[in-house]
Design a protein around this motif. Structure first.
Motif, PDB file in Angstrom:
ATOM      1  N   LEU A  63      -9.814   1.177 -10.881  1.00  0.00           N
ATOM      2  CA  LEU A  63      -8.536   0.498 -10.734  1.00  0.00           C
ATOM      3  C   LEU A  63      -7.801   1.063  -9.528  1.00  0.00           C
ATOM      4  O   LEU A  63      -7.824   2.272  -9.300  1.00  0.00           O
ATOM      5  CB  LEU A  63      -7.686   0.690 -11.996  1.00  0.00           C
ATOM      6  N   PRO A  64      -7.138   0.196  -8.751  1.00  0.00           N
ATOM      7  CA  PRO A  64      -6.381   0.696  -7.595  1.00  0.00           C
ATOM      8  C   PRO A  64      -5.105   1.399  -8.069  1.00  0.00           C
ATOM      9  O   PRO A  64      -4.225   0.777  -8.649  1.00  0.00           O
ATOM     10  CB  PRO A  64      -6.068  -0.580  -6.801  1.00  0.00           C
ATOM     11  N   VAL A  65      -5.039   2.702  -7.847  1.00  0.00           N
ATOM     12  CA  VAL A  65      -3.903   3.509  -8.273  1.00  0.00           C
ATOM     13  C   VAL A  65      -3.111   3.915  -7.039  1.00  0.00           C
ATOM     14  O   VAL A  65      -3.676   4.328  -6.023  1.00  0.00           O
ATOM     15  CB  VAL A  65      -4.384   4.746  -9.067  1.00  0.00           C
ATOM     16  N   SER A  66      -1.794   3.797  -7.120  1.00  0.00           N
ATOM     17  CA  SER A  66      -0.928   4.135  -5.988  1.00  0.00           C
ATOM     18  C   SER A  66      -1.005   5.621  -5.677  1.00  0.00           C
ATOM     19  O   SER A  66      -0.992   6.461  -6.579  1.00  0.00           O
ATOM     20  CB  SER A  66       0.524   3.761  -6.292  1.00  0.00           C
ATOM     21  N   ASP A  67      -1.086   5.916  -4.395  1.00  0.00           N
ATOM     22  CA  ASP A  67      -1.111   7.286  -3.913  1.00  0.00           C
ATOM     23  C   ASP A  67      -0.093   7.377  -2.786  1.00  0.00           C
ATOM     24  O   ASP A  67      -0.136   6.573  -1.843  1.00  0.00           O
ATOM     25  CB  ASP A  67      -2.520   7.639  -3.404  1.00  0.00           C
ATOM     26  N   ALA A  68       0.829   8.351  -2.861  1.00  0.00           N
ATOM     27  CA  ALA A  68       1.914   8.469  -1.885  1.00  0.00           C
ATOM     28  C   ALA A  68       1.399   8.648  -0.459  1.00  0.00           C
ATOM     29  O   ALA A  68       1.989   8.132   0.492  1.00  0.00           O
ATOM     30  CB  ALA A  68       2.843   9.614  -2.258  1.00  0.00           C
ATOM     31  N   GLU A  69       0.294   9.358  -0.286  1.00  0.00           N
ATOM     32  CA  GLU A  69      -0.216   9.625   1.055  1.00  0.00           C
ATOM     33  C   GLU A  69      -1.172   8.563   1.564  1.00  0.00           C
ATOM     34  O   GLU A  69      -1.235   8.295   2.754  1.00  0.00           O
ATOM     35  CB  GLU A  69      -0.931  10.978   1.080  1.00  0.00           C
ATOM     36  N   HIS A  70      -1.968   7.987   0.672  1.00  0.00           N
ATOM     37  CA  HIS A  70      -3.056   7.115   1.111  1.00  0.00           C
ATOM     38  C   HIS A  70      -2.902   5.663   0.683  1.00  0.00           C
ATOM     39  O   HIS A  70      -3.847   4.892   0.808  1.00  0.00           O
ATOM     40  CB  HIS A  70      -4.388   7.662   0.588  1.00  0.00           C
ATOM     41  N   GLY A  71      -1.757   5.297   0.151  1.00  0.00           N
ATOM     42  CA  GLY A  71      -1.597   3.930  -0.319  1.00  0.00           C
ATOM     43  C   GLY A  71      -2.226   3.775  -1.690  1.00  0.00           C
ATOM     44  O   GLY A  71      -1.844   4.424  -2.638  1.00  0.00           O
ATOM     45  N   SER A  72      -3.227   2.959  -1.770  1.00  0.00           N
ATOM     46  CA  SER A  72      -3.898   2.700  -3.038  1.00  0.00           C
ATOM     47  C   SER A  72      -5.314   3.271  -2.980  1.00  0.00           C
ATOM     48  O   SER A  72      -6.034   3.065  -2.014  1.00  0.00           O
ATOM     49  CB  SER A  72      -3.937   1.184  -3.260  1.00  0.00           C
ATOM     50  N   LEU A  73      -5.694   3.987  -4.026  1.00  0.00           N
ATOM     51  CA  LEU A  73      -7.032   4.568  -4.104  1.00  0.00           C
ATOM     52  C   LEU A  73      -7.721   4.100  -5.385  1.00  0.00           C
ATOM     53  O   LEU A  73      -7.082   4.020  -6.431  1.00  0.00           O
ATOM     54  CB  LEU A  73      -6.962   6.098  -4.127  1.00  0.00           C
ATOM     55  N   PRO A  74      -9.023   3.823  -5.301  1.00  0.00           N
ATOM     56  CA  PRO A  74      -9.727   3.441  -6.524  1.00  0.00           C
ATOM     57  C   PRO A  74      -9.879   4.639  -7.461  1.00  0.00           C
ATOM     58  O   PRO A  74     -10.268   5.719  -7.038  1.00  0.00           O
ATOM     59  CB  PRO A  74     -11.084   2.949  -6.027  1.00  0.00           C
ATOM     60  N   MET A  75      -9.530   4.436  -8.717  1.00  0.00           N
ATOM     61  CA  MET A  75      -9.616   5.502  -9.720  1.00  0.00           C
ATOM     62  C   MET A  75     -10.475   4.993 -10.867  1.00  0.00           C
ATOM     63  O   MET A  75     -10.135   4.011 -11.509  1.00  0.00           O
ATOM     64  CB  MET A  75      -8.218   5.847 -10.232  1.00  0.00           C
ATOM     65  N   PRO A  76     -11.614   5.665 -11.118  1.00  0.00           N
ATOM     66  CA  PRO A  76     -12.436   5.234 -12.255  1.00  0.00           C
ATOM     67  C   PRO A  76     -11.753   5.576 -13.578  1.00  0.00           C
ATOM     68  O   PRO A  76     -11.140   6.636 -13.717  1.00  0.00           O
ATOM     69  CB  PRO A  76     -13.728   6.025 -12.081  1.00  0.00           C
ATOM     70  N   VAL A  77     -11.845   4.645 -14.513  1.00  0.00           N
ATOM     71  CA  VAL A  77     -11.323   4.881 -15.860  1.00  0.00           C
ATOM     72  C   VAL A  77     -12.425   4.594 -16.875  1.00  0.00           C
ATOM     73  O   VAL A  77     -13.296   3.758 -16.647  1.00  0.00           O
ATOM     74  CB  VAL A  77     -10.071   4.027 -16.163  1.00  0.00           C
TER      75      VAL A  77
END
Length: 145
Positions: A63-77
């Motif tokens: 899932l694309p999770v918001s990251d303050a430095e990199h925008g959106s990062l894929p995070m496996p769940v």
């Protein structure tokens, strides 16, 4: 009346692999993987008995999770592994069990079939609730315009 049952889900099965393993305290033993084990065991040719585990990883959705430095990062769940530690003295580890990562770097260890089914039921119920929230969002957006 005969009832047609659905075919069981295909589970990849590999031929059991056997290799000679040197035991750190002396001696050697032949190890054999369970048919479902997909571990490569490249570095399992020697060591302590309880260093060995067999397993099969399963992926979860990213899932694309918001990251303050990199925008959106894929995070496996909900990724994880079927695992067994055949020489563990812990009875929960010495039989096949689930290690589940609800999200990256967080683990629910040693889930037995009942516990894993309870997690699945909770997630399924939450997804049903998310369907309700989705319908509320659609309605709210329609009313907003």
């Amino acid at each position: 009346m005969d009832t047609l049952l659905p075919e069981p889900a295909a589970v990849p099965s590999h031929s059991p692999r056997t290799w000679l393993r040197q035991i750190h305290s002396g001696g050697q033993i032949f190890e054999t993987c369970p048919a479902w084990c997909t571990d490569n065991h490249r570095s399992d040719d020697s060591g302590f008995l309880d260093d060995l585990s067999h397993g099969a990883h399963f992926n979860g959705p990213e899932l694309p999770v918001s990251d303050a430095e990199h925008g959106s990062l894929p995070m496996p769940v909900f990724a994880g592994r079927i695992n067994v530690d055949p020489y563990s003295e812990d009875p929960r580890r010495s039989v096949p069990h689930i290690h589940l990562e609800p999200f990256q770097d967080e683990v629910m260890e040693c889930l037995d079939p009942r516990e894993f089914a309870a997690v699945i039921a909770q997630v399924r119920a939450h997804c049903d609730r998310l369907d309700e929230v989705h319908a509320q969002l659609v309605k709210a957006r329609a009313e907003y315009r």
